[in-house]
Design a protein around this motif. Structure first.
Motif, short mmCIF file in Angstrom:
data_model
loop_
_atom_site.label_atom_id
_atom_site.label_comp_id
_atom_site.label_asym_id
_atom_site.label_seq_id
_atom_site.Cartn_x
_atom_site.Cartn_y
_atom_site.Cartn_z
N PHE A 1 2.71 2.49 -13.12
CA PHE A 1 2.44 1.08 -12.95
C PHE A 1 3.68 0.34 -13.42
CE2 PHE A 1 -2.03 2.50 -13.32
CZ PHE A 1 -2.53 1.92 -12.16
N VAL A 2 4.20 -0.53 -12.55
CA VAL A 2 5.43 -1.25 -12.84
C VAL A 2 5.13 -2.75 -12.88
CG1 VAL A 2 7.74 -1.78 -11.95
CG2 VAL A 2 6.82 0.52 -11.72
N MET A 3 5.75 -3.41 -13.85
CA MET A 3 5.63 -4.86 -13.93
C MET A 3 6.71 -5.48 -13.05
SD MET A 3 5.57 -7.50 -17.17
CE MET A 3 7.00 -6.84 -17.97
N MET A 4 6.26 -6.34 -12.16
CA MET A 4 7.17 -7.09 -11.29
C MET A 4 7.20 -8.53 -11.81
SD MET A 4 7.88 -4.86 -8.76
CE MET A 4 8.48 -5.88 -7.43
N VAL A 5 8.38 -9.07 -12.02
CA VAL A 5 8.51 -10.46 -12.46
C VAL A 5 9.37 -11.17 -11.43
CG1 VAL A 5 9.30 -12.02 -14.27
CG2 VAL A 5 8.29 -9.82 -14.89
N SER A 6 8.80 -12.20 -10.85
CA SER A 6 9.48 -12.99 -9.82
C SER A 6 10.06 -12.11 -8.72
CB SER A 6 10.58 -13.86 -10.45
OG SER A 6 10.01 -14.75 -11.38
N GLY A 7 9.28 -11.09 -8.31
CA GLY A 7 9.64 -10.24 -7.19
C GLY A 7 10.60 -9.10 -7.50
N LYS A 8 10.92 -8.89 -8.78
CA LYS A 8 11.85 -7.82 -9.15
C LYS A 8 11.17 -6.85 -10.12
CE LYS A 8 16.09 -10.40 -8.49
NZ LYS A 8 15.79 -10.66 -7.14
N GLN A 9 11.44 -5.54 -9.92
CA GLN A 9 10.92 -4.53 -10.84
C GLN A 9 11.56 -4.72 -12.20
OE1 GLN A 9 10.54 -0.87 -7.70
NE2 GLN A 9 10.91 -0.33 -9.79
N MET A 10 10.71 -4.85 -13.23
CA MET A 10 11.24 -5.11 -14.56
C MET A 10 11.03 -3.95 -15.53
SD MET A 10 12.72 -7.90 -14.16
CE MET A 10 13.16 -8.50 -15.75
N LYS A 11 9.83 -3.39 -15.52
CA LYS A 11 9.52 -2.42 -16.57
C LYS A 11 8.39 -1.51 -16.14
CE LYS A 11 7.92 -2.40 -21.32
NZ LYS A 11 7.53 -3.20 -22.48
N ASP A 12 8.52 -0.23 -16.46
CA ASP A 12 7.41 0.69 -16.27
C ASP A 12 6.42 0.44 -17.40
OD1 ASP A 12 8.76 1.76 -14.15
OD2 ASP A 12 9.15 3.71 -15.07
N LEU A 13 5.18 0.14 -17.02
CA LEU A 13 4.14 -0.11 -18.01
C LEU A 13 3.39 1.17 -18.36
CD1 LEU A 13 2.81 -3.36 -16.35
CD2 LEU A 13 4.20 -3.21 -18.43
N TRP A 14 3.38 2.11 -17.44
CA TRP A 14 2.76 3.42 -17.64
C TRP A 14 3.39 4.38 -16.64
CZ3 TRP A 14 0.01 6.31 -14.01
CH2 TRP A 14 -0.56 7.50 -14.50
N ARG A 15 3.64 5.59 -17.10
CA ARG A 15 4.17 6.67 -16.24
C ARG A 15 3.31 7.89 -16.43
NH1 ARG A 15 9.74 6.11 -14.64
NH2 ARG A 15 9.92 8.36 -14.50
N SER A 16 3.09 8.61 -15.33
CA SER A 16 2.27 9.82 -15.41
C SER A 16 3.00 10.94 -16.15
CB SER A 16 1.90 10.28 -14.01
OG SER A 16 3.05 10.61 -13.25
N ARG A 17 4.33 10.88 -16.21
CA ARG A 17 5.11 11.90 -16.94
C ARG A 17 6.45 11.34 -17.36
NH1 ARG A 17 4.39 16.13 -12.72
NH2 ARG A 17 3.80 14.79 -11.07
#
Length: 140
Positions: free
Chosen positions: A124-140
Motif C-alpha cells: 500500500f503506497v501513499m500518494m500525495v498530490s498524484g505522486k508516490q510518496m511512501k510505502d505504508l505497508w509491504r508484503s516483504r
C-alpha cells in the motif's frame, strides 16, 4: 500467508487492467475480458480481504484517518506503469496521478492524499498530490 501467491494474484489483476485499458469498447473481446477481471477481483477480495483489511486498519490508525476502509480491490489504480524486470524477471509497477482511495487526515489538511495497492511486492503506497510518496505497508 503465501506472499508469492498474493503477488501473483495481484499481478494478474493489474495485467488484465492494463490489457483492458488498451482495448476499445468496440473490441469483441472487451466484455469477456472485463468479466474475467471482475472474477479475478472477486476471488482476490475473498482470499485476501481479512489480511489486507487488518493492514489497512493499522495504516489508517497511523495516519489518524477515520475514512472508511474499503475492499482491497478498491485500492487498485486504474492504470499502472510496468518497470523493467528485476534479476529474477519479476516486473514491478508504479502509479502516477490521482489514483487510489482518497483519505482524510488532520495530518494532511488541504492535501490530496490517497492509498493505492501495487504488486511486486504487494504494498500500500501513499500518494500525495498524484505522486508516490511512501510505502505504508509491504508484503516483504
Amino acid at each position: 500467508m503465501d506472499l508469492d501467491k498474493l503477488d501473483k494474484a495481484l499481478t494478474e489483476i493489474v495485467e488484465k487492467r492494463i490489457e483492458l485499458s488498451a482495448m476499445d469498447y468496440s473490441n469483441e473481446r472487451y466484455d469477456d475480458l472485463e468479466e474475467e477481471l471482475h472474477d479475478l477481483e472477486d476471488d482476490f477480495n475473498e482470499e485476501y480481504e481479512d489480511m489486507l483489511e487488518a493492514e489497512l486498519e493499522k495504516i489508517h490508525e497511523k495516519l489518524l484517518s477515520d475514512t472508511d476502509i474499503l475492499l482491497p480491490t478498491a485500492y487498485l489504480a486504474n492504470t499502472y506503469k510496468p518497470l523493467l524486470p528485476d534479476a529474477r524477471g519479476i516486473i514491478s509497477y508504479e502509479v502516477e496521478g490521482f489514483q487510489g482511495v482518497p483519505i482524510e487526515s488532520e495530518q494532511f489538511e488541504n492535501m490530496d492524499v490517497r492509498i493505492v495497492l501495487i504488486p511486486n511486492p504487494a504494498r500500500f503506497v501513499m500518494m500525495v498530490s498524484g505522486k508516490q510518496m511512501k510505502d505504508l505497508w509491504r508484503s516483504r
